[in-house]
Motif scaffolding. Structure first.
Motif, mmCIF file in Angstrom:
data_model
loop_
_atom_site.group_PDB
_atom_site.id
_atom_site.type_symbol
_atom_site.label_atom_id
_atom_site.label_comp_id
_atom_site.label_asym_id
_atom_site.label_seq_id
_atom_site.Cartn_x
_atom_site.Cartn_y
_atom_site.Cartn_z
ATOM 1 N N THR A 135 -2.619 14.204 -4.431
ATOM 2 C CA THR A 135 -3.406 13.321 -5.293
ATOM 3 C C THR A 135 -2.756 13.201 -6.668
ATOM 4 O O THR A 135 -2.605 12.095 -7.209
ATOM 5 C CB THR A 135 -4.833 13.875 -5.460
ATOM 6 O OG1 THR A 135 -5.481 13.870 -4.193
ATOM 7 C CG2 THR A 135 -5.638 13.030 -6.439
ATOM 8 N N ARG A 146 -4.325 14.378 7.910
ATOM 9 C CA ARG A 146 -5.132 13.169 7.764
ATOM 10 C C ARG A 146 -5.244 12.772 6.280
ATOM 11 O O ARG A 146 -4.958 11.632 5.913
ATOM 12 C CB ARG A 146 -6.525 13.418 8.344
ATOM 13 C CG ARG A 146 -7.231 12.172 8.845
ATOM 14 C CD ARG A 146 -8.643 12.460 9.356
ATOM 15 N NE ARG A 146 -8.736 13.440 10.425
ATOM 16 C CZ ARG A 146 -8.563 13.164 11.725
ATOM 17 N NH1 ARG A 146 -8.300 11.935 12.102
ATOM 18 N NH2 ARG A 146 -8.681 14.116 12.629
ATOM 19 N N CYS A 147 -5.641 13.718 5.432
ATOM 20 C CA CYS A 147 -5.846 13.402 4.010
ATOM 21 C C CYS A 147 -4.538 13.018 3.324
ATOM 22 O O CYS A 147 -4.490 12.070 2.541
ATOM 23 C CB CYS A 147 -6.440 14.595 3.268
ATOM 24 S SG CYS A 147 -8.131 14.951 3.712
ATOM 25 N N GLU A 202 -3.446 9.569 4.109
ATOM 26 C CA GLU A 202 -4.220 8.602 3.311
ATOM 27 C C GLU A 202 -3.683 8.503 1.884
ATOM 28 O O GLU A 202 -3.784 7.464 1.238
ATOM 29 C CB GLU A 202 -5.692 9.045 3.216
ATOM 30 C CG GLU A 202 -6.457 8.958 4.497
ATOM 31 C CD GLU A 202 -7.859 9.548 4.327
ATOM 32 O OE1 GLU A 202 -8.587 9.122 3.431
ATOM 33 O OE2 GLU A 202 -8.210 10.461 5.103
ATOM 34 N N LEU A 203 -3.152 9.621 1.384
ATOM 35 C CA LEU A 203 -2.699 9.651 -0.009
ATOM 36 C C LEU A 203 -1.255 9.191 -0.165
ATOM 37 O O LEU A 203 -0.733 9.184 -1.278
ATOM 38 C CB LEU A 203 -2.887 11.057 -0.578
ATOM 39 C CG LEU A 203 -4.365 11.394 -0.806
ATOM 40 C CD1 LEU A 203 -4.569 12.888 -0.982
ATOM 41 C CD2 LEU A 203 -4.893 10.632 -2.023
ATOM 42 N N GLY A 204 -0.603 8.806 0.928
ATOM 43 C CA GLY A 204 0.699 8.159 0.797
ATOM 44 C C GLY A 204 1.902 9.035 1.063
ATOM 45 O O GLY A 204 3.028 8.634 0.763
ATOM 46 N N SER A 230 0.742 11.336 -6.310
ATOM 47 C CA SER A 230 0.663 9.907 -5.964
ATOM 48 C C SER A 230 0.007 9.109 -7.091
ATOM 49 O O SER A 230 0.460 8.008 -7.420
ATOM 50 C CB SER A 230 -0.024 9.687 -4.623
ATOM 51 O OG SER A 230 -1.364 10.077 -4.664
ATOM 52 N N ALA A 231 -1.020 9.692 -7.741
ATOM 53 C CA ALA A 231 -1.643 8.962 -8.862
ATOM 54 C C ALA A 231 -0.644 8.774 -9.988
ATOM 55 O O ALA A 231 -0.605 7.731 -10.645
ATOM 56 C CB ALA A 231 -2.879 9.707 -9.361
ATOM 57 N N THR A 278 0.810 -1.217 0.000
ATOM 58 C CA THR A 278 0.000 0.000 0.000
ATOM 59 C C THR A 278 0.846 1.271 0.000
ATOM 60 O O THR A 278 0.321 2.363 0.141
ATOM 61 C CB THR A 278 -0.926 0.028 1.236
ATOM 62 O OG1 THR A 278 -0.115 -0.072 2.405
ATOM 63 C CG2 THR A 278 -1.927 -1.102 1.205
ATOM 64 N N GLN A 338 -5.858 3.568 9.457
ATOM 65 C CA GLN A 338 -7.153 3.487 8.777
ATOM 66 C C GLN A 338 -7.021 3.264 7.275
ATOM 67 O O GLN A 338 -7.842 2.597 6.659
ATOM 68 C CB GLN A 338 -7.960 4.764 9.023
ATOM 69 C CG GLN A 338 -8.598 4.808 10.402
ATOM 70 C CD GLN A 338 -9.341 6.113 10.651
ATOM 71 O OE1 GLN A 338 -9.446 6.961 9.773
ATOM 72 N NE2 GLN A 338 -9.846 6.271 11.858
ATOM 73 N N SER A 339 -5.984 3.879 6.690
ATOM 74 C CA SER A 339 -5.837 3.750 5.237
ATOM 75 C C SER A 339 -5.027 2.518 4.858
ATOM 76 O O SER A 339 -4.727 2.289 3.695
ATOM 77 C CB SER A 339 -5.201 5.022 4.668
ATOM 78 O OG SER A 339 -3.946 5.267 5.261
ATOM 79 N N GLU A 340 -4.664 1.723 5.879
ATOM 80 C CA GLU A 340 -3.945 0.464 5.692
ATOM 81 C C GLU A 340 -2.556 0.639 5.114
ATOM 82 O O GLU A 340 -2.093 -0.176 4.302
ATOM 83 C CB GLU A 340 -4.794 -0.525 4.862
ATOM 84 C CG GLU A 340 -6.150 -0.756 5.514
ATOM 85 C CD GLU A 340 -6.980 -1.836 4.851
ATOM 86 O OE1 GLU A 340 -6.502 -2.456 3.880
ATOM 87 O OE2 GLU A 340 -8.102 -2.065 5.326
ATOM 88 N N LEU A 364 3.627 4.013 -1.737
ATOM 89 C CA LEU A 364 4.052 4.533 -3.034
ATOM 90 C C LEU A 364 5.508 4.154 -3.307
ATOM 91 O O LEU A 364 6.294 4.027 -2.375
ATOM 92 C CB LEU A 364 3.933 6.057 -3.056
ATOM 93 C CG LEU A 364 2.524 6.617 -2.963
ATOM 94 C CD1 LEU A 364 2.574 8.134 -2.764
ATOM 95 C CD2 LEU A 364 1.747 6.283 -4.224
ATOM 96 N N GLU A 405 1.931 6.007 -8.752
ATOM 97 C CA GLU A 405 1.438 4.697 -8.311
ATOM 98 C C GLU A 405 1.635 3.684 -9.448
ATOM 99 O O GLU A 405 1.305 3.963 -10.586
ATOM 100 C CB GLU A 405 -0.038 4.783 -7.959
ATOM 101 C CG GLU A 405 -0.560 3.552 -7.261
ATOM 102 C CD GLU A 405 -0.938 3.846 -5.807
ATOM 103 O OE1 GLU A 405 -0.186 3.444 -4.917
ATOM 104 O OE2 GLU A 405 -1.963 4.495 -5.590
#
Lengths: 235, 235
Positions: free
Chosen positions: B227, B93-94, B97-99, B230-231, B70, B133-135, B72, B234
């Motif tokens: 975003t 927090r966000c 989650e986005l790495g 990371s996109a 999970t 939470q985002s694993e 990057l 990925e």
């Protein structure tokens, strides 16, 4: 700032100062957006041209072209399962900043509560504030919440995505077709969509997509989806 | 979940169970991250391989390879001007989650307040919760706030972007080089960076970029930047 509704048209529908409307567009303007003859709306051709138009019976009269430096060339509808608490406020605010045209809150199998009418008013006020702060030309439409399964009706003219963290779906970034004029993207509630919801959406033409390998919260996923789509479509 | 610091290495630095460290990496591990001999950290080669390593003098011993489904393949540092109020909680927090690998809060000319030490503890707790939470496999590092102008030192080995809404800069989406192993992206405060801050950043090798045509809030811009990066990186 005008609170006008917007629809996407094909460039070929615009001829000699008139826009000929398809049956679906007539239905959408009259039944969904509840416009009457003489009401004004925005028509956008998906190539960066926007017009102020006035509804007639089966067509619309173009009143004037509009300058839209801060608006996206596509119409993006965000269909979003209502998260718990006040998390939706932040979704409305961020997605308005990112250029969303329409936000359709939906009740999913895992959504706990039906929001009060005061909430809808609050979201519309937040959208208006965020549109102004982000220097947009228009305020996104916030629809009344409806059940997800009744919202996902089939329509071959729009590109449709449903985001799902579990399952080996392709990343949204690979699938965005930036020549579309209308895009719908759906993001789920805490705990994700149910299997049945995903199946219904796929049957209605939605493509299941991933937003990356990490699990995003219900309030982060819409912002990520909007970011990827708007960046991909921005001229 | 291990709260280990991470550094990016070139694949050629890893040989026969040892990682030879550059002078800059020794400085970073010892002076910035304050690790001592015998302390453990994560080494990542930017191609999806990660190792648990133990610091020796000018090198590190590899203890074991790590599974990172999970995470990057790149190390992203977010340098973010502290926004007003509690907005930074949501950024931490966000972006977790986005790495994001590292968050460096900075004080800019338009930042109003120096946060209390309790805030730093709070952000680290939020990062740990969000990573779980985002694993994610690892918790991002949150550095102590420093002045922006002291944080933007020149370093040719990382790709560096500074996001700025005003000015005709190219969109970040056009510039991300997804073969980089280390990326730094800086986002500004309410009201934006000052001209002098932009000049200093450019002098230190930062590329000024846009995140789109609309004005984003100080708390939305980091999420959008993360975003897009990371996109793009990925696998």
């Amino acid at each position: 700032m005008p609170q006008l509704q917007r629809i996407a048209i094909a460039p070929s529908q615009f001829q000699q100062g008139q826009i000929s409307l398809t049956k679906e567009q007539q239905h959408y303007l009259g039944r969904v957006l509840r416009l009457r003859e003489g009401d004004r709306f925005i028509a956008m051709d998906g190539r960066g041209k926007w017009w102020l138009a006035q509804l007639a019976a089966e067509q619309a009269e173009v009143l004037e072209p509009l300058a839209v430096a801060t608006e996206l060339p596509v119409s993006i509808t965000l269909m979003v399962a209502l998260p718990k608490g006040n998390g939706f406020d932040e979704v409305v605010r961020c997605c308005t900043e990112l250029g969303v045209a329409c936000i359709a809150p939906v009740l999913s199998d895992r959504t706990l509560l039906n929001p009060s009418p005061q909430k809808l008013e609050r979201w519309r006020r937040i959208a208006a504030e965020a549109a102004e702060q982000s220097e947009r030309s228009f305020v996104p439409t916030i629809l009344e919440p409806v059940a997800f399964n009744s919202a996902v009706t089939a329509d071959a003219t729009t590109q449709r995505y449903i985001c799902e963290a579990r399952g080996e779906y392709p990343h949204l970034k690979h699938l965005i077709n930036s020549v579309s004029t209308e895009i719908i993207v759906a993001t789920g509630p805490e705990g994700g969509w149910t299997e049945k919801e995903i199946e219904n959406a796929i049957a209605a033409g939605f493509q299941p997509v991933s937003l990356g390998r990490r699990i995003l919260r219900a309030v982060t996923a819409p912002v990520v989806a909007l970011t990827l789509i708007s960046a991909s479509c921005e001229v």
